[in-house]
Structures are given as structure tokens and as C-alpha cells.
Design a protein around this motif. Sequence first.
Motif, PDB file in Angstrom:
ATOM      1  N   SER A   1       0.854  -1.175   0.000  1.00  0.00           N
ATOM      2  CA  SER A   1       0.000   0.000   0.000  1.00  0.00           C
ATOM      3  C   SER A   1       0.894   1.230   0.000  1.00  0.00           C
ATOM      4  O   SER A   1       1.692   1.427   0.922  1.00  0.00           O
ATOM      5  N   TYR A   2       0.751   2.034  -1.037  1.00  0.00           N
ATOM      6  CA  TYR A   2       1.602   3.217  -1.194  1.00  0.00           C
ATOM      7  C   TYR A   2       0.930   4.434  -0.560  1.00  0.00           C
ATOM      8  O   TYR A   2      -0.289   4.606  -0.695  1.00  0.00           O
ATOM      9  N   PRO A   3       1.670   5.254   0.203  1.00  0.00           N
ATOM     10  CA  PRO A   3       3.123   5.283   0.292  1.00  0.00           C
ATOM     11  C   PRO A   3       3.712   4.657   1.549  1.00  0.00           C
ATOM     12  O   PRO A   3       4.935   4.470   1.629  1.00  0.00           O
TER      13      PRO A   3
ATOM     14  N   GLY B   1       5.423 -12.721   6.407  1.00  0.00           N
ATOM     15  CA  GLY B   1       4.608 -13.747   5.779  1.00  0.00           C
ATOM     16  C   GLY B   1       3.146 -13.417   5.615  1.00  0.00           C
ATOM     17  O   GLY B   1       2.415 -14.162   4.951  1.00  0.00           O
ATOM     18  N   GLN B   2       2.693 -12.312   6.164  1.00  0.00           N
ATOM     19  CA  GLN B   2       1.258 -12.005   6.126  1.00  0.00           C
ATOM     20  C   GLN B   2       0.817 -11.394   4.802  1.00  0.00           C
ATOM     21  O   GLN B   2      -0.325 -11.588   4.372  1.00  0.00           O
ATOM     22  N   TYR B   3       1.697 -10.675   4.138  1.00  0.00           N
ATOM     23  CA  TYR B   3       1.319  -9.944   2.929  1.00  0.00           C
ATOM     24  C   TYR B   3       2.041 -10.451   1.680  1.00  0.00           C
ATOM     25  O   TYR B   3       2.072  -9.773   0.664  1.00  0.00           O
ATOM     26  N   GLU B   4       2.621 -11.641   1.749  1.00  0.00           N
ATOM     27  CA  GLU B   4       3.244 -12.284   0.593  1.00  0.00           C
ATOM     28  C   GLU B   4       3.073 -13.787   0.733  1.00  0.00           C
ATOM     29  O   GLU B   4       2.838 -14.292   1.826  1.00  0.00           O
ATOM     30  N   SER B   5       3.165 -14.491  -0.388  1.00  0.00           N
ATOM     31  CA  SER B   5       2.892 -15.931  -0.346  1.00  0.00           C
ATOM     32  C   SER B   5       3.523 -16.621  -1.544  1.00  0.00           C
ATOM     33  O   SER B   5       4.009 -15.986  -2.481  1.00  0.00           O
ATOM     34  N   TYR B   6       3.460 -17.950  -1.518  1.00  0.00           N
ATOM     35  CA  TYR B   6       3.918 -18.771  -2.640  1.00  0.00           C
ATOM     36  C   TYR B   6       2.791 -18.992  -3.646  1.00  0.00           C
ATOM     37  O   TYR B   6       1.625 -19.164  -3.282  1.00  0.00           O
TER      38      TYR B   6
ATOM     39  N   ALA C   1      -9.176  -7.750   0.193  1.00  0.00           N
ATOM     40  CA  ALA C   1      -8.863  -8.068  -1.204  1.00  0.00           C
ATOM     41  C   ALA C   1      -8.235  -9.449  -1.280  1.00  0.00           C
ATOM     42  O   ALA C   1      -7.512  -9.874  -0.365  1.00  0.00           O
ATOM     43  N   LYS C   2      -8.513 -10.128  -2.380  1.00  0.00           N
ATOM     44  CA  LYS C   2      -7.967 -11.468  -2.606  1.00  0.00           C
ATOM     45  C   LYS C   2      -7.322 -11.526  -3.985  1.00  0.00           C
ATOM     46  O   LYS C   2      -7.864 -10.979  -4.953  1.00  0.00           O
ATOM     47  N   LEU C   3      -6.197 -12.206  -4.052  1.00  0.00           N
ATOM     48  CA  LEU C   3      -5.459 -12.393  -5.302  1.00  0.00           C
ATOM     49  C   LEU C   3      -5.569 -13.846  -5.743  1.00  0.00           C
ATOM     50  O   LEU C   3      -5.233 -14.766  -4.977  1.00  0.00           O
ATOM     51  N   TYR C   4      -6.042 -14.040  -6.988  1.00  0.00           N
ATOM     52  CA  TYR C   4      -6.122 -15.369  -7.589  1.00  0.00           C
ATOM     53  C   TYR C   4      -5.201 -15.398  -8.809  1.00  0.00           C
ATOM     54  O   TYR C   4      -5.056 -14.397  -9.518  1.00  0.00           O
TER      55      TYR C   4
ATOM     56  N   VAL D   1      -5.799 -10.438   1.851  1.00  0.00           N
ATOM     57  CA  VAL D   1      -5.507  -9.262   2.682  1.00  0.00           C
ATOM     58  C   VAL D   1      -6.813  -8.788   3.304  1.00  0.00           C
ATOM     59  O   VAL D   1      -7.771  -8.460   2.587  1.00  0.00           O
ATOM     60  N   ASN D   2      -6.854  -8.754   4.621  1.00  0.00           N
ATOM     61  CA  ASN D   2      -8.077  -8.392   5.331  1.00  0.00           C
ATOM     62  C   ASN D   2      -8.042  -6.985   5.912  1.00  0.00           C
ATOM     63  O   ASN D   2      -8.956  -6.596   6.662  1.00  0.00           O
ATOM     64  N   ASP D   3      -6.996  -6.226   5.560  1.00  0.00           N
ATOM     65  CA  ASP D   3      -6.873  -4.880   6.122  1.00  0.00           C
ATOM     66  C   ASP D   3      -6.191  -3.950   5.122  1.00  0.00           C
ATOM     67  O   ASP D   3      -5.095  -3.461   5.381  1.00  0.00           O
TER      68      ASP D   3
END
Length: 224
Positions: A137-139, A152-157, A177-180, A191-193
Motif C-alpha cells: 500500500s503506497y506510500p 509472511g502475512q502480505y506475501e505468499s507462494y 482483497a484477494k489475489l487469484y 488481505v483483510n486490512d
Amino acid sequence: MKVSLLLATLLAFSIPTFAENQAIDLSNATTKAIHVAMKPGEISGKPVLVVTKDPAITAFDEPTFVKLAGREFRNGTIEVKVMSKLLKDAPDFARGFIGVAFRINEDNSRFESFYVRPTNARADDQLRRNRSTQYFSYPNFKFDRLRKEAPGQYESYADMTLNEWIAIKIVVRDDKAKLYLNGGEYPVLVVNDLKHGPDSSGAIGLWVDVGTEGYFSNLRIYPE
């Protein structure tokens, strides 16, 4: 075609207000290059938009994207196909960074983003593999701060690689937000926040970072 003429041509067109299940023709969309170079291209007979970061911008996780005009996006789904190639002069730490920025404000000083690091996904180092996808989230909340404060909370494999199309889908609702990736039934990153809160809204951008030659195609927007 010279770059200046090319950009003028791209900017001369306008896209309508986002509608349900709207496909965006990137070759005819009203766009603005924010600290990137962009040009139309073609792969296997299909049009693509090619984007590279301005080398003068040396910091990571910056507003380096092609910004699309249209109605502000708050909640809904963004789908796009991306392909990442490393530039010939890419530094050793380049990972093929490519993704999507969303809820970009007018002066590009606030936005949310998901991106991927394709070279990490099949690395022999498991820690690198665990950093294949990223939210920032910028900035104020770039990857380094998030990694330090919430490991590990904001990145994954997720499995992917360079030089191949990756289907990205981002589902945004309020402060979540969810990334597929690649048509998967379940998200690879949740991401829940969202750091700019549930009421933030703004434009959508096609984002790249250092060392990447990014290709974008098949953009669709499903607003709610």
C-alpha cells in the motif's frame, strides 16, 4: 512510430464508464504513463501493451504504472493477463515484478497493489519461493515494512514463471482483497486490512518494477 507520437495516439482515445463485465481495449484506452514507458505490441497475433519502468526511479514499490481513465473503482473484480520478461540490463535482484495497482488517487500519491515475482516461484531457496506474490500500500506500507512488521502475512507462494502468461484476478470488497492466479478456485493471497481503508476508491493501473519488460492483455473490470 516515435514514442511521443505513440503516446499522443494512445491518449487520443477514451474509454466509457466501467460497466458490468467490461473488456478494456488497451490499444484504444485513455491512459497515462506514470514513471513508465509504454508501447503497443503483438504476441501470437494478439495486441498487448508493453510497459517498462523509468530507470530514473530507483526506489521499490513506487507509482510506476500505466493509469487507466474511467469511473473510479472501489469494489469489484479486476482480471488481466500479464507476462514478465527480464530486460537485458536487469539487475541481479530483478524478479520480473509485475501486477496491478488499484484505488489510485488523482495525484498518484495513494494506492493499493498486488504484484508477483515470477523468478521466485521455482527457486531452490524456499524463502524466496514464499515471496512469489506481494501486497503493498503506497506510500506508507511497502513490501519491506510489511515484511518486517508482519512476516509472511502480505506475501505468499504461488507457481508461475517468466516468459509465460499469468492470469491475475483481484477481488476487492471494502477493506479486503484477494489475489487469484491462473484460474485457481482459491486465492493465493488474502488481505483483510487494506491500508487505505474500506471507502478508498480510484483508478486502476498496470504496474511494473525494476528490470521488467511487462506485457498486459485481456483486461476486464467487473465493478460492484
